[in-house]
Design an enzyme around this catalytic site. Structure first.
Site, PDB file in Angstrom:
ATOM      1  N   LEU A  24       1.033  -1.256   0.054  1.00 46.82           N
ATOM      2  CA  LEU A  24       0.064  -0.124  -0.072  1.00 46.82           C
ATOM      3  C   LEU A  24       0.875   1.149  -0.103  1.00 46.82           C
ATOM      4  O   LEU A  24       1.818   1.299   1.022  1.00 46.82           O
ATOM      5  CB  LEU A  24      -0.976  -0.024   1.365  1.00 46.82           C
ATOM      6  CG  LEU A  24      -1.806   0.902   1.490  1.00 46.82           C
ATOM      7  CD1 LEU A  24      -2.634   1.693   0.420  1.00 46.82           C
ATOM      8  CD2 LEU A  24      -2.388   1.030   2.772  1.00 46.82           C
ATOM      9  N   SER A  25       0.686   1.994  -0.859  1.00 46.74           N
ATOM     10  CA  SER A  25       1.564   3.411  -0.936  1.00 46.74           C
ATOM     11  C   SER A  25       1.276   4.131   0.085  1.00 46.74           C
ATOM     12  O   SER A  25       0.544   4.283   0.864  1.00 46.74           O
ATOM     13  CB  SER A  25       1.276   4.252  -2.306  1.00 46.74           C
ATOM     14  OG  SER A  25       1.198   3.361  -3.500  1.00 46.74           O
TER      15      SER A  25
END
Ligand code: SAH
Length: 218
Positions: free
Chosen positions: A64-65
């Site tokens: 997840l960025s």
């Protein structure tokens, strides 16, 4: 659509600082990111770190960025409630949950079925209603729903995927990380005009790669 506000003041501050550092200024994007509980998208062991400006694991070797990157990509899409958006790489569904309140409908494709099923449960929990999901190869886009006014790819591609460019409407915007080096990729903002694609480099990032085909593993 609005989510229940449930971030403590400190965590909210941390998030807003990350967004500011990333250069995000759109107040709708900031308000939406403040209202989406990031902790429900990450594994239990990382929940207390959900609001740090870091990349987090979401299982199946995917990530997840960091909030700044999510904010920047969302802002670059220039959304409003008339826009139909294609997202490639649902992952945990966090980016989808940020897009949904800012546009008309999100069509999101994920190649790992177990990830998509977990994301769908989160959309139910958050009462996100304007999202349509599909297990599949996002490099092929979603022909039956094309064209899209906006496209966001959240895995790195070697180049702007041509089928996705075809499925973008004239005047449409695509945001996609480009480059397959392990060190970094560059987020491109692509605008489709009558004369072809105009591209602008937004910033360097690290993303997991876009992989053709549907996953057969678990
Ligand atoms: N935006 C996500 C994180 C994306 S990680 C979030 O908010 O959590 C990148 C995702 O892209 C992974 O889940 C990976 O399985 C998916 N992916 C990679 N190649 C793909 C393809 N060809 N089609 C659809 N999904 C793909």
């Amino acid at each position: 659509m609005n989510y229940e506000p449930n971030l403590s003041a400190n965590l909210k501050m941390e998030l807003v600082l990350s967004l500011r550092r990333a250069g995000v200024t759109d107040t709708d994007v900031i308000a939406t990111m403040e209202s989406v509980p990031r902790e429900i998208f990450v594994p239990e062991a990382f929940r207390d770190r959900s609001y740090e400006d870091i990349t987090l694991p979401i299982g199946h070797h995917q990530t997840l960025s960091q909030p700044g990157v999510v904010g920047l990509m969302t802002e670059a899409l220039e959304l409003d409630d008339r826009k139909k958006v294609l997202e490639v790489g649902t992952g945990s569904g966090y980016q989808t949950a940020i897009l949904a309140p800012l546009c008309r409908r999100v069509y999101t494709i994920e190649r790992h079925e177990p990830l998509l099923r977990e994301a769908e449960i989160r959309f139910e929990e958050l009462r996100v209603r304007n999202v349509t999901t599909k297990v599949g190869d996002g490099t092929l886009g979603w022909g039956a729903q094309a064209p899209f006014e906006r496209i966001i790819v959240t895995a790195a591609a070697a180049d702007v995927p041509p089928i996705l460019a075809d499925q973008l409407s004239i005047g449409g915007i695509m945001v996609v990380p480009i480059g397959l080096s392990d060190d970094f990729q560059t987020i491109l903002k692509v605008v489709k005009t009558d004369h072809g694609l105009e591209t602008e480099e937004l910033r360097d990032v690290r993303f997991v790669p876009l992989i053709p085909g549907v996953s057969t593993g678990t």
